[in-house]
Structure formats: structure tokens, C-alpha cells
Design an enzyme around this catalytic site. Structure first.
Site, short mmCIF file in Angstrom:
data_model
loop_
_atom_site.label_atom_id
_atom_site.label_comp_id
_atom_site.label_asym_id
_atom_site.label_seq_id
_atom_site.Cartn_x
_atom_site.Cartn_y
_atom_site.Cartn_z
N ASP A 24 66.71 -2.33 -17.85
CA ASP A 24 68.09 -2.68 -18.20
C ASP A 24 68.18 -3.59 -19.41
OD1 ASP A 24 68.77 -1.26 -15.87
OD2 ASP A 24 68.50 -3.05 -14.65
N HIS A 52 71.27 4.24 -18.05
CA HIS A 52 71.37 3.83 -19.45
C HIS A 52 72.83 3.85 -19.88
CE1 HIS A 52 66.90 5.06 -20.21
NE2 HIS A 52 67.05 4.15 -19.28
P1 GDP Z 1 69.22 0.21 -20.09
O1 GDP Z 1 68.86 0.69 -18.71
O2 GDP Z 1 68.06 -0.46 -20.76
O3 GDP Z 1 69.83 1.28 -20.93
O4 GDP Z 1 70.32 -0.93 -19.88
P2 GDP Z 1 71.60 -0.87 -18.89
O5 GDP Z 1 72.59 0.05 -19.47
O6 GDP Z 1 71.18 -0.62 -17.49
O7 GDP Z 1 72.07 -2.38 -18.94
C1 GDP Z 1 72.40 -3.01 -20.13
C2 GDP Z 1 73.86 -3.49 -20.02
O8 GDP Z 1 74.11 -4.41 -21.06
C3 GDP Z 1 74.87 -2.39 -20.19
O9 GDP Z 1 75.98 -2.66 -19.41
C4 GDP Z 1 75.22 -2.46 -21.68
O10 GDP Z 1 76.51 -1.95 -21.97
C5 GDP Z 1 75.17 -3.94 -21.90
N1 GDP Z 1 74.79 -4.39 -23.25
C6 GDP Z 1 73.92 -3.83 -24.13
N2 GDP Z 1 73.76 -4.63 -25.21
C7 GDP Z 1 74.53 -5.71 -24.99
C8 GDP Z 1 74.75 -6.92 -25.71
O11 GDP Z 1 74.20 -7.16 -26.77
N3 GDP Z 1 75.62 -7.83 -25.15
C9 GDP Z 1 76.24 -7.61 -23.96
N4 GDP Z 1 77.05 -8.55 -23.51
N5 GDP Z 1 76.03 -6.49 -23.25
C10 GDP Z 1 75.19 -5.57 -23.75
P1 IMO Z 2 66.43 1.54 -16.51
O1 IMO Z 2 65.92 2.77 -17.21
C1 IMO Z 2 65.85 -1.64 -13.54
C2 IMO Z 2 63.07 -0.80 -10.26
C3 IMO Z 2 63.80 -0.76 -8.93
C4 IMO Z 2 62.67 -1.20 -8.00
C5 IMO Z 2 61.45 -0.55 -8.62
C6 IMO Z 2 61.04 0.76 -7.97
O2 IMO Z 2 67.88 1.57 -16.22
O3 IMO Z 2 65.98 0.29 -17.19
P2 IMO Z 2 62.11 3.19 -7.91
O4 IMO Z 2 63.44 3.65 -7.41
O5 IMO Z 2 61.85 3.53 -9.32
O6 IMO Z 2 60.98 3.60 -7.00
O7 IMO Z 2 62.17 1.58 -7.79
O8 IMO Z 2 61.77 -0.31 -9.98
N1 IMO Z 2 63.65 0.08 -11.31
C7 IMO Z 2 64.49 -0.33 -12.25
N2 IMO Z 2 65.05 -1.54 -12.47
N3 IMO Z 2 66.12 -0.62 -14.40
C8 IMO Z 2 65.56 0.59 -14.21
O9 IMO Z 2 65.71 1.61 -15.06
C9 IMO Z 2 64.71 0.78 -13.08
N4 IMO Z 2 64.03 1.83 -12.60
C10 IMO Z 2 63.37 1.39 -11.52
O10 IMO Z 2 64.89 -1.64 -8.90
O11 IMO Z 2 62.51 -2.60 -8.08
MG MG Z 3 69.53 0.46 -16.74
#
Ligand code: GDP
Ligand code: IMO
Ligand code: MG
Length: 446
Positions: A24, A52
Site C-alpha cells: 500500500d 491498487h
Molecule cells: P498500492 O497498493 O501500493 O497501490 O497503494 P493503495 O492504493 O493500497 O494505498 C495507497 C493510498 O494512498 C491510496 O488510497 C492512494 O489514493 C493514496 N495516496 C497515494 N499517494 C498519496 C499521497 O501522496 N498522499 C496521500 N494523502 N494519499 C496518497
Molecule cells: P498491495 O498490492 C498490504 C498482506 C496481508 C497479510 C499477508 C498475507 O495493495 O500493496 P495474503 O492474503 O496475501 O495471503 O496475506 O500479506 N498483504 C498485503 N498488505 N497490501 C497488499 O497488497 C497486500 N497483499 C498481501 O494483509 O498480512
Molecule cells: Mg494496496
């Protein structure tokens, strides 16, 4: 003999985006930004455990299986062999994107060798977590998975004889033969985990999954040859990492990891593209740290500071909506991940979340149980749970980062914070993100 064309592509034009923490980090935003400079966007690992997020104007998209490049017209998106695909989630995602006016058709290709997440994988995932949470003599031994069936699906891939691949969905007889055996085994296993449900029905599962097969057939292809054809044609490839390096099955905080190689080391195996094509690796990191699920987290803030980060960063899971654990940035961990992934640049995300903190802490060492201090990461859950973070403290900046246009227009304290990250990790920060939107991004994106 059928000769492969010479590879004329410029290697430095392919990019990998990978998470350097526990997920994330904002990979979705970065992939969306970099898509403009690439032709092909590839998911190589994981499955619908990923979430994502991409924000475009007033629209917010959460992608689980389809590469974030799908939001940009004219790009080829590939779900490669290393991914585990849940067809139910895939079609929900396709339908949802189409209903919002996003084209999903010839621009999406799926490997015939990707493995399929079946309903019994998800049941197994949830049932095992339940046993590990509540039935281990008062101890919580669960991983805190997303319950998306990821572990059981990859386990079947390794078992071989009980696996279903996308190619199997296209052959109804073969699918039925396989499911007849698998259903007997899985019914017994689920019962052993305490699941009280009618036996799995191979006829019904074959009917539903052969239907998925008919729907998916036009998108299914040997993505290894497709990718090598793209390389030969000089097309620029963007590899979209899911999950993150510290969740890598080999290099993460085992056993609190996911079940794939989510570092860049997963790219060659997960796509069939040799590692020598990977000259540019953009390691994505938050300006702090978050983690979902169980497992050690040396810089975790179990206090109002952690709550403040969670609130300001809206730190609730994209896939499961669970509150994310939050803490200070762990540079020991980031430097380790940058080393494993071969990061050539960093994207430092969510810097805006840290505005208003009087002081900020950066972890630059671990105090070991014997009192010594190390700058080396401890990629083992038990070992890592015993270290204590050693911090440097830096002054924060009081005001919100109201859309600064360049890194040099950031407050001096924010610039010094970024400089220290760069200095400790030893990799330049190429991108700084100060908000979820495309426009809230500093530094040239190429
Ligand atoms: P990913 O799994 O790595 O793609 O990340 P996620 O989408 O799960 O979580 C990142 C969160 O942070 C999302 O809600 C994005 O919209 C948000 N986000 C990304 N860049 C920024 C930033 O620079 N500032 C803030 N406040 N939010 C951000
Ligand atoms: P993105 O791509 C955050 C974590 C789960 C758990 C561990 C194993 O959005 O960054 P699983 O279901 O894969 O067997 O869970 O890995 N986990 C993530 N945490 N972002 C993710 O993906 C994750 N994918 C798996 O929370 O601790
Ligand atoms: Mg994510």
C-alpha cells in the site's frame, strides 16, 4: 527453424514499480503516472490480495487484478503467468470498469499458465485463519491474510496435481476430470478445518468455471511469447509489482508474508522476461510505514501518533477495509528492500500526511537483544520481533503541503527529511507525492 527476432529494445526504457515496505505504498498511483511513457503494463505476482488505488479527477479506481495501466487508453495490459487469478473477481472488475466507461477488451491479455483461485481456496484460507486465530491454545498464530485464497492457490501450484490453470478452464473435459479428484480431497480437508458444508460438487464447479473459461478465452494467450514479441518490437514494458518486498515469500518477514515473490526477483519467473531487461526499478515507499495483518513492525506507533497518521493517511485497506497499523519510517527496512529489488530510484509517497507533526522519527538502526546495534534488516519474524528501533529525530513542518510545484518549494524541514531518506538508503528520490491525485506529484516522471 523458427528463429526468434533479435531483441532491439532499449533496456533502460523498461521500468519496474515495486513496494519497499509492507504494501500500500502508492504503487497504483505511480504505475498510472508512468503508464504514459510505456506501452505494456504487466502484473507478475500475487492476485486479488492487491488493492491498487488510482485517483483521476473526481474518480477513484481500486484495482485488484487488472494492471493499473488499463485506465489509460491504447495500452496493452498483461496478467502474466506468476499471478493467481480469481475469475469471479476478474469479471467483477472488468464489469465495474466497463460500467465506468473504461475500455477492457483487446487491451487485456491473460496467461494460459496463470493459476486459478477457486472457491475452495478462499474457504480454506478463511477456515485456516480461523483455526490459527481461535484454536491454538489461546495463542494467535494467524497471518492476518486477505482471505482471497492466495496461499492455498499458490500451494496447489507447488503441489502440481491439484492445481487448475487458466488453460484448464478452456477444456471442459479436462477440467471435470481434475475437479472430480480435487473436490474429494478438498472436501475432506475443509471438514478437518471445521467447515460444515455440503461436499464440493465437481459437476457444478465445472459448469461455473467452464463458463468463465468461455468468457475468458479471447484474452488468453502465451504471455511469455507475447512479451518477447513486445521486447523485439521495441515496446516499453512497465512491470507492476503487487504486495511488497517485505511480504516476499523468500525475502520478507516470514511467515508473515504473502505466498509469492513480490520483490522484483519475481519478475523473471512471473513473466518469462529475463532480469537483464530490468535496468530501472522504482522503489515505492511511504514517508512513514504501514502494515496490514499480523507480523513484527519495529516502528509501529500504538498511540495517538499512530492514530493521527492513520486518520490523515486514510489508512484503511483497499482490499479488506481493515485499519492499517501505522508507524515511523523504517529506513533499515527500506534500504534492505531497495537492495533486494535493485532499486535505481525511489518514489516517496504520502509526504503530506506527515504535515503538522512537531517532530518526526526515522529508524536508522535496530538494537538487538544482546544490546548491539545493527543497520541490517532481520528478515525473520521472530528475530525482527525482538529488535528495538533506534531513531534519529528531525523537526517536522507545521503547515499543510498545499500543492508545492517542485521539491525545492517544499518547506526546508520536509526537504531535509527527504535528503536524510536518500542519504541513508543510498538511492535517489525521483518522485515525491503529496496527495492521491496525478497532479499532486513533484519531480519529473519519465
Ligand atoms: P498500492 O497498493 O501500493 O497501490 O497503494 P493503495 O492504493 O493500497 O494505498 C495507497 C493510498 O494512498 C491510496 O488510497 C492512494 O489514493 C493514496 N495516496 C497515494 N499517494 C498519496 C499521497 O501522496 N498522499 C496521500 N494523502 N494519499 C496518497
Ligand atoms: P498491495 O498490492 C498490504 C498482506 C496481508 C497479510 C499477508 C498475507 O495493495 O500493496 P495474503 O492474503 O496475501 O495471503 O496475506 O500479506 N498483504 C498485503 N498488505 N497490501 C497488499 O497488497 C497486500 N497483499 C498481501 O494483509 O498480512
Ligand atoms: Mg494496496
Amino acid at each position: 527453424m523458427n528463429q526468434r527476432r533479435p531483441d532491439l529494445s532499449d533496456n533502460s526504457r523498461h521500468t519496474a514499480v515495486v513496494g519497499l515496505q509492507w504494501g500500500d505504498e502508492g504503487k497504483g498511483k505511480i504505475v498510472d503516472l508512468l503508464t504514459a511513457r510505456h506501452d505494456v503494463i504487466v502484473r507478475y505476482n500475487g492476485g486479488a490480495n492487491a488493492g491498487h488505488t488510482v485517483v483521476v479527477g473526481d474518480q477513484r479506481y481500486a484495482l485488484h487484478l487488472i494492471p493499473a495501466g488499463i485506465l489509460s487508453p491504447g495500452k496493452l495490459c498483461i496478467i502474466a503467468n506468476g499471478v493467481v487469478v480469481d475469475p469471479q473477481v476478474l469479471f467483477e472488475e472488468i464489469d465495474s470498469l466497463r460500467s465506468r466507461g473504461i475500455e477492457v477488451g483487446d487491451n487485456l491479455r491473460i496467461s494460459d499458465r496463470a493459476h486459478v483461485v477457486m472457491p475452495y481456496h478462499k474457504e480454506h484460507d478463511a477456515a485456516l485463519e480461523e483455526v490459527l486465530l481461535h484454536k491454538c491454545g489461546g495463542k494467535n498464530l494467524s497471518i492476518g491474510t486477505t482471505k482471497r485464497g492466495i496461499g492455498p492457490a499458490y500451494a496447489d501450484k507447488v503441489h502440481r496435481s491439484t492445481a487448475i490453470r487458466i488453460g484448464d478452464l478452456l477444456n471442459e473435459d479436462r477440467l471435470h476430470r481434475k475437479l472430480s479428484v480435487i473436490c474429494t480431497i478438498r472436501t475432506a480437508e475443509l471438514a478437518a478445518l471445521g467447515v460444515t458444508a455440503p461436499p464440493l460438487d465437481p459437476d457444478e464447479l465445472t459448469r461455473v468455471y467452464a463458463d468463465y473459461g468461455r468468457r475468458i478465452r479471447p484474452s488468453v494467450i502465451d504471455t511469455v511469447y507475447l512479451l518477447h514479441d513486445c521486447l523485439g518490437d521495441g515496446r516499453r514494458i512497465l512491470f507492476e509489482g503487487a504486495n511488497a518486498c517485505l511480504l516476499d515469500i523468500d525475502h520478507g518477514t516470514y511467515p508473515y508474508v504473502t505466498s509469492s515473490n513480490c520483490s522484483t526477483l519475481g519478475i523473471p519467473a512471473g513473466t518469462g522476461v529475463p532480469g537483464r531487461h530490468l535496468r530501472r526499478v522504482l522503489g515505492t515507499m511511504k514517508a512513514y510505514t504501514s502494515r496490514v495483518g499480523e507480523g513484527p513492525f519495529p516502528t509501529e506507533l500504538l498511540n495517538e501518533l499512530g492514530d493521527r497518521i492513520r486518520q490523515r493517511g486514510h489508512e484503511y485497506g483497499t482490499t479488506t477495509n481493515r485499519p492499517r497499523r501505522c508507524g515511523w519510517v523504517d529506513l533499515v527496512a527500506v534500504r534492505y528492500s531497495a537492495m533486494i529489488c535493485g532499486a535505481t530510484g525511489l518514489a516517496c509517497m504520502l509526504l503530506d500526511v506527515l504535515s503538522g507533526f512537531e517532530e518526526l522519527k526515522l529508524c536508522t538502526g535496530y538494537r538487538m537483544p544482546d544490546g548491539s546495534v545493527t543497520e541490517r534488516f532481520v528478515p525473520d519474524a521472530e528475530g525482527l520481533s525482538e529488535v528495538r528501533a533506534v531513531y534519529e529525530t528531525m523537526p517536522g513542518w507545521p503547515d499543510e503541503l498545499d500543492d508545492p510545484s517542485e521539491r525545492k518549494t517544499l518547506p526546508a524541514e520536509a526537504r531535509r527529511y527527504l535528503d536524510r531518506i536518500e542519504d541513508f538508503v543510498g538511492v535517489p528520490i525521483e518522485i515525491v507525492s503529496v496527495g492521491p491525485e496525478r497532479t499532486q506529484t513533484l519531480e519529473a516522471v519519465s
